[in-house]
Design an enzyme around this catalytic site. Structure first.
Site, PDB file in Angstrom:
ATOM      1  N   SER A 118       0.804  -1.220   0.000  1.00  0.00           N
ATOM      2  CA  SER A 118       0.000   0.000   0.000  1.00  0.00           C
ATOM      3  C   SER A 118       0.841   1.275   0.000  1.00  0.00           C
ATOM      4  O   SER A 118       0.334   2.344  -0.247  1.00  0.00           O
ATOM      5  CB  SER A 118      -0.960   0.017   1.190  1.00  0.00           C
ATOM      6  OG  SER A 118      -0.287   0.400   2.359  1.00  0.00           O
ATOM      7  N   LYS A 155       1.008   4.361   7.111  1.00  0.00           N
ATOM      8  CA  LYS A 155       0.396   5.250   6.114  1.00  0.00           C
ATOM      9  C   LYS A 155       0.895   6.675   6.304  1.00  0.00           C
ATOM     10  O   LYS A 155       1.465   7.022   7.322  1.00  0.00           O
ATOM     11  CB  LYS A 155      -1.135   5.257   6.280  1.00  0.00           C
ATOM     12  CG  LYS A 155      -1.836   3.920   6.020  1.00  0.00           C
ATOM     13  CD  LYS A 155      -1.981   3.635   4.545  1.00  0.00           C
ATOM     14  CE  LYS A 155      -2.723   2.326   4.320  1.00  0.00           C
ATOM     15  NZ  LYS A 155      -2.000   1.179   4.925  1.00  0.00           N
TER      16      LYS A 155
END
Lengths: 197, 197
Positions: A118, A155
DNA sequence: AACTTTAAAGAACGAACGTTCTTTTGTCAA
DNA sequence: TTGACAAAAGAACGTTCGTTCTTTAAAGTT
């Protein structure tokens, strides 16, 4: 005794390689073997010079131990042009201990292996090792390890209409807009990748 | 001899602390002092157990040396799911040596700062530090630092119609098909990225 | 060629080391 | 309170270690 000379650099290399493998400075007899010498007394003379040059020191019990300098690696002075080839590499420049480079506060730093894709557009791949400094606050744009609904994720921290969000660096993954709790576990301060050899 | 017991964990800690300070495993006599024991033979028994438990080993010359396990690695059990958040982080270890992870042969290893974007699809960014092991040969698919026409460049080594080529990891950059000389300076064995904090 | 300095080897020796075996102390259950 | 076993200490000993001093070899100089 004479000064530290070019040949001693060679001896230092051999000793560094031996240490990298066995994590110990061997006896004079073993050092003869390692350095390609047949005289214990001469080995001692060499070690004395390496000591004077700051690569080794002795414990209060007179045991030889490596210093910080012993572990430092050269950071090539000129850089490699990954775009167009150019520049030259010299080994004269600065020396670095990688650990020191990446870690400010050992007790607050954790290594975490990255799973998944990701963050791939940020150059963070599956299997990379993230160097994470544990703290509870982060700045906008920092890459963070966050705890969302009791689970961990890596993230980019961002804000959207006054709300904190966690943005992946891969269009195939959804932006995380925490509903319940969101807690910052730590901030990404470094990345390590190891290539198979 | 008996099994590894909880008390041995305590001995291990003391030994780890000593090693962290002096970077060497001391003699049995010194270990008596360090571990708070007055019997050399008992120290040996303890070390034998630490050995059986995989924290120490012996060189062919019977010298005690620490194993990889000796250096606590928070890595092992703590992976972060970068795709979907999951997994838990346990923080058992408190000491790690990144250098060991990346460097096999210190004397042949150089750090080189990467310039340019030609390897960006391989997750290698401008400003990253490449850990390069100097050698003259490489395998197909290795990322290498090559010397082409007296200039350095970081690319993937590949072959095309029997000819060696250097392939960038960025479609905006051309494949390099060396006409004259091409020499391998070294092979990429690791990558380090430091984030501003 | 004789001299000087540096590099390396060798020899000698007491101290320290690792090993093995034996003895004492401590712990706990029967 | 005796027996059994583990934990720790002690003793003995041949080996290896580091150190110092001396000797030889090589390199450089005059």
């Amino acid at each position: 005794m004479t000064d530290f000379n070019p040949k001693d650099t060679e001896y230092l290399s051999k000793l560094q390689d031996y240490y990298a493998e066995w994590k110990s400075i061997p006896s004079y007899a073993k050092l003869c073997e390692v350095l390609g010498i047949t005289s214990k007394s001469w080995v001692k003379a060499i070690l004395d010079r390496l000591c004077a040059a700051g690569f080794l020191e002795r414990t209060p019990d007179a045991v030889w131990v490596p210093t910080r300098n012993f572990f430092a690696r050269p950071l090539a002075e000129s850089t490699v042009q990954a775009g167009m080839p150019t520049a030259a590499i010299s080994n004269e420049g600065e020396y670095f201990v990688i650990d020191d480079m990446l870690i400010d506060t050992p007790s607050k730093t954790t290594l975490i292996t990255v799973k998944g894709e990701s963050m791939i557009d940020a150059g963070i791949h599956d299997g990379d090792v993230a160097v994470v400094e544990k703290r509870m606050t982060a700045n906008m744009g920092d890459i963070v390890v966050a705890i969302v609904d009791n689970e961990f994720t890596l993230k980019t921290l961002d804000k959207e209409r006054g709300q904190f969000i966690l943005r992946p660096a891969n269009p195939a993954f959804p932006v995380i807009r925490p509903q319940g709790s969101m807690e910052i576990f730590g901030v990404l301060v470094g990345l390590i990748r190891k290539y198979r050899r």
